[in-house]
Motif scaffolding. Structure first.
Motif, PDB file in Angstrom:
ATOM      1  N   LEU A 117       0.827  -1.213   0.000  1.00 31.52           N
ATOM      2  CA  LEU A 117       0.000   0.000   0.000  1.00 31.52           C
ATOM      3  C   LEU A 117       0.856   1.256   0.000  1.00 31.52           C
ATOM      4  CD1 LEU A 117      -2.995  -0.464   2.483  1.00 31.52           C
ATOM      5  CD2 LEU A 117      -3.089  -0.278  -0.010  1.00 31.52           C
ATOM      6  N   HIS A 118       0.565   2.174  -0.889  1.00 31.91           N
ATOM      7  CA  HIS A 118       1.315   3.427  -0.981  1.00 31.91           C
ATOM      8  C   HIS A 118       0.431   4.495  -1.624  1.00 31.91           C
ATOM      9  CE1 HIS A 118       1.715   1.716  -4.989  1.00 31.91           C
ATOM     10  NE2 HIS A 118       1.852   2.958  -5.414  1.00 31.91           N
ATOM     11  N   GLN A 119       0.899   5.735  -1.593  1.00 35.23           N
ATOM     12  CA  GLN A 119       0.256   6.828  -2.318  1.00 35.23           C
ATOM     13  C   GLN A 119       1.198   7.264  -3.428  1.00 35.23           C
ATOM     14  OE1 GLN A 119       0.004   9.249   1.332  1.00 35.23           O
ATOM     15  NE2 GLN A 119      -2.089   9.724   0.706  1.00 35.23           N
ATOM     16  N   ASP A 120       0.655   7.767  -4.538  1.00 33.69           N
ATOM     17  CA  ASP A 120       1.485   8.341  -5.598  1.00 33.69           C
ATOM     18  C   ASP A 120       1.445   9.847  -5.403  1.00 33.69           C
ATOM     19  OD1 ASP A 120       1.393   5.729  -6.450  1.00 33.69           O
ATOM     20  OD2 ASP A 120       1.089   6.224  -8.550  1.00 33.69           O
ATOM     21  N   LYS A 121       2.506  10.398  -4.835  1.00 37.54           N
ATOM     22  CA  LYS A 121       2.478  11.843  -4.580  1.00 37.54           C
ATOM     23  C   LYS A 121       3.784  12.525  -4.970  1.00 37.54           C
ATOM     24  CE  LYS A 121       3.387  10.924   0.262  1.00 37.54           C
ATOM     25  NZ  LYS A 121       2.931  10.998   1.645  1.00 37.54           N
ATOM     26  N   PHE A 130      -4.593   5.559  -0.931  1.00 40.94           N
ATOM     27  CA  PHE A 130      -3.633   4.457  -0.833  1.00 40.94           C
ATOM     28  C   PHE A 130      -4.065   3.319  -1.751  1.00 40.94           C
ATOM     29  CE2 PHE A 130      -2.236   6.700   2.901  1.00 40.94           C
ATOM     30  CZ  PHE A 130      -0.897   6.341   3.032  1.00 40.94           C
ATOM     31  N   HIS A 131      -3.088   2.637  -2.342  1.00 38.04           N
ATOM     32  CA  HIS A 131      -3.392   1.534  -3.250  1.00 38.04           C
ATOM     33  C   HIS A 131      -2.213   0.574  -3.300  1.00 38.04           C
ATOM     34  CE1 HIS A 131      -1.392   4.662  -5.594  1.00 38.04           C
ATOM     35  NE2 HIS A 131      -0.870   3.676  -6.301  1.00 38.04           N
ATOM     36  N   GLY A 132      -2.470  -0.626  -3.787  1.00 40.30           N
ATOM     37  CA  GLY A 132      -1.420  -1.638  -3.898  1.00 40.30           C
ATOM     38  C   GLY A 132      -1.919  -2.813  -4.714  1.00 40.30           C
ATOM     39  N   LEU A 140       0.425   5.873 -16.490  1.00 36.74           N
ATOM     40  CA  LEU A 140       0.686   7.141 -17.160  1.00 36.74           C
ATOM     41  C   LEU A 140       0.365   8.285 -16.241  1.00 36.74           C
ATOM     42  CD1 LEU A 140      -0.725   5.180 -19.781  1.00 36.74           C
ATOM     43  CD2 LEU A 140       0.876   6.841 -20.704  1.00 36.74           C
ATOM     44  N   ARG A 141       1.287   9.241 -16.154  1.00 40.44           N
ATOM     45  CA  ARG A 141       1.142  10.365 -15.222  1.00 40.44           C
ATOM     46  C   ARG A 141       1.542  11.676 -15.873  1.00 40.44           C
ATOM     47  NH1 ARG A 141       3.320   7.462 -10.442  1.00 40.44           N
ATOM     48  NH2 ARG A 141       2.780   5.321 -10.841  1.00 40.44           N
ATOM     49  N   GLN A 142       0.969  12.725 -15.383  1.00 43.50           N
ATOM     50  CA  GLN A 142       1.448  14.074 -15.690  1.00 43.50           C
ATOM     51  C   GLN A 142       2.314  14.440 -14.491  1.00 43.50           C
ATOM     52  OE1 GLN A 142      -1.710  15.816 -18.143  1.00 43.50           O
ATOM     53  NE2 GLN A 142      -1.347  17.659 -16.992  1.00 43.50           N
TER      54      GLN A 142
END
Ligand code: MD3
Ligand code: FE
Length: 216
Positions: free
Chosen positions: A133-137, A189-191, A212-214
């Motif tokens: 589990l983590h956040q993309d920040k 949070f996701h994993g 894909l991210r900006q």
């Protein structure tokens, strides 16, 4: 739905809402798969898969690489986006047109207009591999959505809340599914649970996820 999907089995379709600003587009990437895999082979020739180190110095179980103007990197100094591949010192391979087109179409189908990702993290999973589990920040602007494309073996995605301890929903993801996260769901949070050994007809004992991210 049966797990050991045959080639001629109709793919699951439709949209599953995960939150106010997050949804799964079942099978959305299927018409792009041939182009995606051809482009992926080119990217991975120029920027081979590797197991990056966590800030704690352990090799990540997921193998990854990047394409686009920026790539996500992890090492003992931490996580960040970099314009160059630390393995070669060269810029990451360009974002393939098929990646950008699919991401724009998927974001549009989810209600996000004008999506222009500048980074694509490519994750490769083998049976037993997980993503805790983590956040993309690490991205500069959290207003743009993230588009994720699942290929190959199925996985169970964990979709939690804004606190690590929040109970996470389990969402099965199949080959060709696309997930779009934005707005109020962007920092959840996701994993990914440890993958079962359920080889896929096209990709064998492997799951590939394009995120894909900006970022810039
Ligand atoms: C949910 N990858 O690389 S996709 C990652 O399947 C990552 O490889 C997973 O999480 C994978 O960081 C899951 C995507 C994902 C990305 C960003 C999110 C899910 C997200 C942001 C908010 C909520
Ligand atoms: Fe993530």
């Amino acid at each position: 739905m049966a797990q050991g999907a045959l080639f001629d089995e109709p793919a699951q379709q439709g949209v599953l809402s995960l939150g106010r600003d997050a949804c799964v587009l079942r099978g959305f990437a299927l018409p792009w798969v041939e182009r995606l895999l051809a482009a992926l082979a080119e990217v991975e020739r120029a920027a081979p898969l590797r197991h990056m180190l966590t800030p704690g110095g352990l090799a990540m179980s997921v193998a990854n690489t990047n394409c686009g103007a920026l790539g996500w990197v992890s090492d003992r100094r931490g996580y960040r986006y970099s314009a160059t591949d630390p393995a070669s010192g060269q810029p990451w391979p360009a974002m393939p047109a098929a990646f950008a087109e699919l991401a724009l179409a998927a974001a549009g189908a989810a209600g996000f207009t004008g999506y222009a990702p500048d980074a694509c993290l490519i994750n490769h999973y083998r049976p037993g591999t997980r993503l805790s589990l983590h956040q993309d920040k690490d991205e500069r602007d959290h207003r743009a959505p993230i588009v994720s494309v699942s290929l190959g073996m199925p996985a169970v995605f964990l979709f939690g809340g804004l606190a690590r301890a929040d109970k996470a929903a389990r969402v099965p993801l199949q080959h060709g599914d696309v997930v779009v996260w934005g707005g109020v769901d962007r920092l959840r949070f996701h994993g990914v649970l440890p993958l079962k050994d359920l080889p896929h007809p096209l990709l064998g004992a492997e799951r590939i996820n394009l995120t894909l991210r900006q970022a810039g």
